[in-house]
Design an enzyme around this catalytic site. Sequence first.
Site, PDB file in Angstrom:
ATOM      1  N   TYR A  43      84.070 -76.388   6.026  1.00 14.88           N
ATOM      2  CA  TYR A  43      85.046 -77.092   5.191  1.00 14.88           C
ATOM      3  C   TYR A  43      84.621 -76.999   3.743  1.00 14.88           C
ATOM      4  CZ  TYR A  43      88.058 -80.708   3.197  1.00 14.88           C
ATOM      5  OH  TYR A  43      88.974 -81.387   2.436  1.00 14.88           O
ATOM      6  N   ASP A  67      78.224 -73.631  -0.736  1.00 12.58           N
ATOM      7  CA  ASP A  67      78.927 -74.887  -0.940  1.00 12.58           C
ATOM      8  C   ASP A  67      77.955 -76.009  -0.584  1.00 12.58           C
ATOM      9  OD1 ASP A  67      80.396 -77.168  -0.906  1.00 12.58           O
ATOM     10  OD2 ASP A  67      82.022 -76.393   0.349  1.00 12.58           O
ATOM     11  N   LYS A  82      80.120 -84.921  -4.529  1.00 13.16           N
ATOM     12  CA  LYS A  82      79.513 -86.075  -3.884  1.00 13.16           C
ATOM     13  C   LYS A  82      78.330 -86.647  -4.680  1.00 13.16           C
ATOM     14  CE  LYS A  82      81.811 -85.014   0.336  1.00 13.16           C
ATOM     15  NZ  LYS A  82      82.042 -83.866   1.180  1.00 13.16           N
TER      16      LYS A  82
END
Length: 440
Positions: A154, A249, A277
């Site tokens: 994801y 990522d 994040k």
Amino acid sequence: MAEQTYDGRAGDRSRQLLARASRLIPGGVNSPVRAFASVGGDPPFITKAQGAYLYTEDGAKLIDYVGSWGPALLGHNNPEIVEAVIAAARNGLSFGAATSGEVEFAELVTSMVPSLRGGMIRMVNSGTEATMSALRVARGFTGRAKIVKMDGGYHGHADILLVAAGSGAATLGIPGSAGVPDSVVADTLLLPFNDLEALEAMCKAQGDEIAAIIVEPIAGNMGCVPPDDGYLQRMRALTEKHGIVLIFDEVMTGFRVAKGGAQERYGVTPDLTCLGKIVGGGMPVGVYGGRRDIMETIAPVGPVYQAGTLSGNPLGVAAGMATLRILERDPPYEALEVQAAKLFDGLAARAAQAKVAFTGNRVGAMFTGFFRDGEVHNYDDAKGSDTERFGRFHREMLARGIYLAPSQFEVTFVSTAHDDAIIETTLAAAEEAFAAVAAN
Ligand SMILES: *Cc1c(COP(=O)(O)O)cnc(C)c1O
């Protein structure tokens, strides 16, 4: 006396709020992963958070292992971070013009993450923006169209990446996404994670047409799945050979599994890195960056366009700076490793005691316990988990005041606020929860 945690299931107030929310917001939530569709029950609405705890509209105090889906590495409402944001806010929320904070932030981030050293970064407002921008840059730099992602990986919700995209969609049983035309994903190729043969075959067949491989170096959105020994190293060698831009990522793993992320932990340096994040300390911040020659293709220096009205805004910069400064000053990684291991090993022991099939993976302060036997190396393995049993476990834990991510395909996040007493409380709840699962 310490306050007690207690039943975290949605009570009257949360249920009323959900009903009101559902009339105006699809599913009543502003991100689908917050719904409790796959585990049953309704999500509690949250009023505030402190340290390892969440407080709900119904007056429950929950031990939180979601950590705002990753950012809360230093516990919720960390005073140093919050004060930095308040101080910045007093000077104005956004200028749409350059600030010294952005310079300091860029200097700090590029000093902490190996692939950013000597390179450049851009600040954006989310992980999604970071990955979609990094891919555009990789395509602009190479002049190639194809991109490769992992089955179950994801990278946010950009159109080109919504193919076999892991947790959120997997939890809801959505294979890709409606609204994404085939033409948009025609150049998105899929590989099974940890499959070296498939990677080598793909590079051999079409390596010279591939702009980028984007990978979570530790998969986190199929549940936690670390790379097999040598996998990332081989990926690095192959991408180098074929002139493919390797993008890590690290939106989830950055600053979580080590100060320099998974790339530091495994000693593999990608060309570009995406952060989110933790890098925003709880504010909406994303970062992408890496090799100077690649980043210099971005406007206004080069021809690849990428922009953002609120990018690098002072509040996001303040929260991110405060977070990274704490990580530099008091690296929490050894302590996190110890606490996360206590919890993860304790859960496995209690599952075994209750004779519940349970396996899992942990890297530093992130882990997933899968309700199945055997090992989990990829998305197919993860999907072999008993999601019914996970759902039961989730409900039993919530009834005991433990707030876990409402999906088998998510990660459990441990923060510096999860002390021994909190972990003991969690394990005591888990013992009962596993017994309830076994009896079912
Ligand atoms: C959360 C996440 C994203 C998306 O970040 P958003 O800020 O939600 O857009 C991208 N990649 C990974 C690995 C993530 O975990």
